[in-house]
Motif scaffolding. Sequence first.
Motif: not given
Length: 526
Positions: A117-129
């Motif tokens: 679930g977490i992917w939908s709730w975080i920033s694009e920067a965090n998705q890249k991390v």
Amino acid sequence: MTWSYGYFTDLNYIHGYNRDMNPAMLRLACLCQAIQPQLSEEPTYLELGFGQGLSINIHAAGSAGSYWGTDFNPAQTVEARKLGLASGANLRLFDDSFEELASRNDLPDFDVIALHGIWSWISEANQKVITDIIRRKLRPGGIVYVSYNCLPGWAPVIPIRALMSLYKEFGEARMSGPLGMIEGALQFSGEVARAGSIYFQENPIAGLHLEQLMKQERAYLAHEYLNADWHLGHFSDMARSLGDAKLTFVGSARLLDGMDTLQLTDEGRKLVSQIGHPIMRETVRDYLLNRRFRSDIFVKGARKMSGSEHRDAWHSLAFVLSTPLADIPKKIPLGRGEVELPADKYDPILEALSDDKYRPKGVDELLKHPKLRGFKPQDVVEALMVLTGAGFTAPAQEPSKKVLEQCKALNGHILDRARVSLDLHHMASPVTGGGISLPHIAQLFVLAMRDGKTGPDALANHVWELLDGISERLVKDGERIESKDESLKELRGSAVKFLKFGRPLLEALQIIESADISGSPFEAYQ
């Protein structure tokens, strides 16, 4: 920006358990797609954003592997570590941000990296991390489990989330505290709907969605709707993101999602069968089912199994019922509505699995079972896929002494907690390596047995005393039962059912000990 980076932290997340993240289920999901699961019995496992930590703790207790995880909410990390200390499992849990975790120099290479679930709730920067962590730290052959909100299913109700988020930012609080803010956001959205909103009039599904929100846990709604970041995309977007980390899409972790014969109409199956590209084919499935949530498995270096390898891998497996036979329904809910399970195809397998006090049984043993005469191997395999996908059966393992001790210790902690709390609804099975749903009252029956009580009356009286001690009452038809006599009557009826159906299954799953079982329940299988 504060340490929370816009993520809602005023309320801790719910104590949910996700069976799809169990290593045994991940192996099975790969096998269902004829992909060789490169996952040992002692996996090195990383969970990103573990919430209250129930899933990672149950899976660590049910495995001899090494489990790592982070959730940057320190309150949730504290709770997760309590469970880890209780089990003594090999766990390392942090309250690092994803960026801080990525910079650690003590991270091993992982067999599994999971995020629910977490992917939908975080920033694009965090998705890249996260993508970078996967690229650098996932072993060749390793598995990524990722679940996320998706389109097209969310499209009609996106404005409701925006309305609630704006209320959080600009609305006047109608009650104090985070719960009051959530209630205020729901009430305000309802007022907009009742004020002649053309949006709600032209999108009746939005009104139904809002009604459903009113019934859901407020802690869940806070994390789903009130974060600063909320990203929706198509499956193709996820495939593109993880493709940069050398990952290949394998299939859904939810076994039923990939079964077109159950999920799609004849026209839908015909259309999907004509689409060659896997990303296009999967996206069309999402449109046919109007899917709003996906649970995907990607593999770094997926290897297709040959026909004989695939057959032999299935025949090496054992399965066990994870739901009492009496509680298994004849219909299962799917994307296009309820689907009936034909009795002649499924009942003999369920009855065979319930034989000999629910003892786990290998696929080869099932094929030789008298009740399955005339069944082809493919018939048994397909039925096991459906029953496991529906949550009625689970792949079984022969637990080591270490796993038995870890699960026993964790379950003891969960039972002690059940004396004063209603928040944990699962216990760890060393046989499945995962969690088994066990409502609070059933946990109290197990407690009563642990305290030496036997028989329905003794169990009912003991549980009543426990409930009365914390001023808790049974609820029937939405109403609290205040009368002691009526409560004892209800508890006795539940105790009779538990002793007849629940206890034998919990014994086979080795969640509770049985004086009638000597040695391993796998002995006959071996």
